[in-house]
Design an enzyme around this catalytic site. Structure first.
Site, PDB file in Angstrom:
ATOM      1  N   CYS A  65       0.830  -1.212   0.000  1.00 12.05           N
ATOM      2  CA  CYS A  65       0.000   0.000   0.000  1.00 12.05           C
ATOM      3  C   CYS A  65       0.865   1.264   0.000  1.00 12.05           C
ATOM      4  O   CYS A  65       1.448   1.579  -1.016  1.00 12.05           O
ATOM      5  CB  CYS A  65      -1.004  -0.048   1.139  1.00 12.05           C
ATOM      6  SG  CYS A  65      -2.546   0.778   0.668  1.00 12.05           S
ATOM      7  N   HIS A 104      -4.086  -5.155   0.084  1.00 13.47           N
ATOM      8  CA  HIS A 104      -3.539  -5.694   1.342  1.00 13.47           C
ATOM      9  C   HIS A 104      -3.504  -7.217   1.321  1.00 13.47           C
ATOM     10  O   HIS A 104      -4.514  -7.852   1.600  1.00 13.47           O
ATOM     11  CB  HIS A 104      -4.365  -5.202   2.531  1.00 13.47           C
ATOM     12  CG  HIS A 104      -4.116  -3.762   2.816  1.00 13.47           C
ATOM     13  ND1 HIS A 104      -3.142  -3.334   3.686  1.00 13.47           N
ATOM     14  CD2 HIS A 104      -4.669  -2.648   2.297  1.00 13.47           C
ATOM     15  CE1 HIS A 104      -3.123  -2.013   3.706  1.00 13.47           C
ATOM     16  NE2 HIS A 104      -4.043  -1.568   2.868  1.00 13.47           N
ATOM     17  N   GLU A 129      -2.359  -9.114   3.418  1.00 10.21           N
ATOM     18  CA  GLU A 129      -2.628  -9.636   4.764  1.00 10.21           C
ATOM     19  C   GLU A 129      -4.126  -9.598   5.080  1.00 10.21           C
ATOM     20  O   GLU A 129      -4.542 -10.048   6.153  1.00 10.21           O
ATOM     21  CB  GLU A 129      -1.838  -8.854   5.817  1.00 10.21           C
ATOM     22  CG  GLU A 129      -2.404  -7.499   6.227  1.00 10.21           C
ATOM     23  CD  GLU A 129      -2.226  -6.398   5.173  1.00 10.21           C
ATOM     24  OE1 GLU A 129      -1.643  -6.660   4.117  1.00 10.21           O
ATOM     25  OE2 GLU A 129      -2.704  -5.270   5.411  1.00 10.21           O
TER      26      GLU A 129
HETATM   27  N1  LIG Z   1      -3.325   1.708   3.447  1.00 11.38           N
HETATM   28  C1  LIG Z   1      -2.349   2.494   2.988  1.00 11.38           C
HETATM   29  O1  LIG Z   1      -1.162   2.221   3.138  1.00 11.38           O
HETATM   30  C2  LIG Z   1      -2.773   3.782   2.350  1.00 11.38           C
HETATM   31  C3  LIG Z   1      -1.710   4.476   1.536  1.00 11.38           C
HETATM   32  C4  LIG Z   1      -1.965   5.946   1.334  1.00 11.38           C
HETATM   33  N2  LIG Z   1      -2.057   6.632   2.590  1.00 11.38           N
HETATM   34  C5  LIG Z   1      -3.227   6.143   0.522  1.00 11.38           C
HETATM   35  O2  LIG Z   1      -4.226   6.539   1.056  1.00 11.38           O
HETATM   36  O3  LIG Z   1      -3.232   5.895  -0.652  1.00 11.38           O
END
Ligand SMILES: NC(=O)CC[C@H](N)C(=O)O
Length: 360
Positions: A243, A328, A330
């Site tokens: 992410c 994600h 996970e």
């Molecule tokens: N879950 C995250 O790592 C989000 C990544 C980043 N803050 C976004 O909103 O795109």
């Protein structure tokens, strides 16, 4: 007493506090999460720092809060908006209600809100700043209250070690979810979690076999001062970026990021793997994406694509063992079928074992 959600574009929605009412106005970026379950994980995922989350499923809190499903030690959202959130809960594992939990941490929850109408507005106008308040009238400046950069706030300040497996993974903590560490331990790793700004030299002294760049809140561009360090670390060891970690790899190797209109947050986001020619369902929570056109002159190749809107969902490096996922793997909350990404990362770690750590 009536309470209100004010949006930056001037729209106002009414509701009623289901928790204690907050002492002042609560501001943050308003985003929506579409999963039917998983509110405990969402509230405690540090990536939601400074955000006001609208849950689209109308019955939130119905299985309470338990000891196991926390993604970190406390909730990070600025506020919660639901349709119903205070009905009696029932679950064998629950030890408090959602309302009790939020009250313990002074996080306000506004209920009886027309959440569908708010979500339609966000989908049209994009994510925006919002304010939860008792005031019927607010000035734009009161809604547009800027928040401090979130990663330095949520990243841990100390180095900690988890598990004792044979592969040593150093996790750079931009606001990591506990499930990432749990997955790595389950797959035979020892995980050393280090603060987000730990230097390459310090990380090298820990003798990692692989690096995990974690998820985290905010705009990846806020971390540009760290980007040379991140590039040095990712260039030296097999790396998995998740992410925010994925977005940082893109920035570190010459790509760019941009903001989506309203982000992807939910547990049924389909992703295509362009190498294995498969599609899987993923859990997602992000506002920003890697701009595909910015990758042309780089060594980064698009590995995963969002099936719904065609945006970039993951990368691999043409020459180095670097793999990234915007989604994600996970899960938590949501489907775990993309956890194969961890296996591919650990395969890279194993193939590299015994070799010189630094590729350059
Ligand atoms: N879950 C995250 O790592 C989000 C990544 C980043 N803050 C976004 O909103 O795109």
């Amino acid at each position: 007493m009536k309470s209100y959600v004010h949006l930056e574009n001037g729209d106002v929605f009414t509701g009623k506090w289901l928790t204690e009412q907050p002492e002042g106005n609560v501001t943050g970026e308003i985003v929506f999460f579409t999963g039917m379950t998983g509110y405990q994980e969402v509230l405690t995922d540090p990536s939601y720092k400074n955000q006001i989350v609208v849950f689209t499923y109308p019955l939130i809190g119905n299985y309470g809060i338990n000891h196991e499903d926390f993604e970190s030690s406390k909730p990070h959202v600025a506020g919660v908006i639901v349709h119903r959130g205070d009905l009696p809960h029932s679950h064998y594992n629950a030890n408090s209600s959602l309302v009790q939990y939020l009250d313990k941490w002074n996080i306000p929850m506004l209920g009886n809100v027309d959440t569908r109408a708010i979500v339609k507005r966000i989908r049209t106008n994009g994510s925006m700043q919002a304010c939860l308040t008792n005031q019927a009238d607010l000035k734009l400046a009161e809604i547009n209250h800027a928040n401090e950069a979130p990663v330095p706030v949520v990243s841990q300040k100390e180095i900690t070690v988890h598990g004792n497996g044979s592969h040593h993974i150093v996790l750079m903590d931009f606001g990591y979810k506990k499930s990432i560490v749990n997955y790595l331990i389950e797959k035979g790793c020892k995980v050393t979690v280090v603060p987000y700004n730990t230097s390459y030299e310090k990380i090298a002294s820990l003798q990692p076999d692989g690096i995990l760049l974690s998820n985290g809140p905010g705009d990846p561009v806020e971390l540009l001062p760290q980007i040379d360090n991140i590039s040095a670390v990712a260039s030296a060891y097999p790396t998995l970026g998740i992410c925010l970690g994925h977005q940082l790899v893109a920035l570190a190797f010459g790509g760019k990021t941009k903001k989506l209109l309203f982000g992807h947050r939910g547990a049924n986001q389909p992703v295509a793997d362009l190498v294995n020619k498969t599609v899987f369902m993923t859990s997602q929570n992000h506002s920003y994406v890697v701009d595909e056109s910015s990758l042309q002159q780089t060594d980064l190749q698009v590995r995963f694509l969002q099936v719904n809107d065609g945006s970039v969902e993951g990368l691999q490096h043409a020459k180095l063992p670097i793999l990234t996922a915007q989604f994600h793997p996970e899960a938590n909350p949501g489907p775990a079928e993309s956890s194969v990404i961890f296996d591919e990362f650990l395969q890279n770690v194993k193939s590299n074992s015994g070799r010189e750590k630094v590729y350059a």
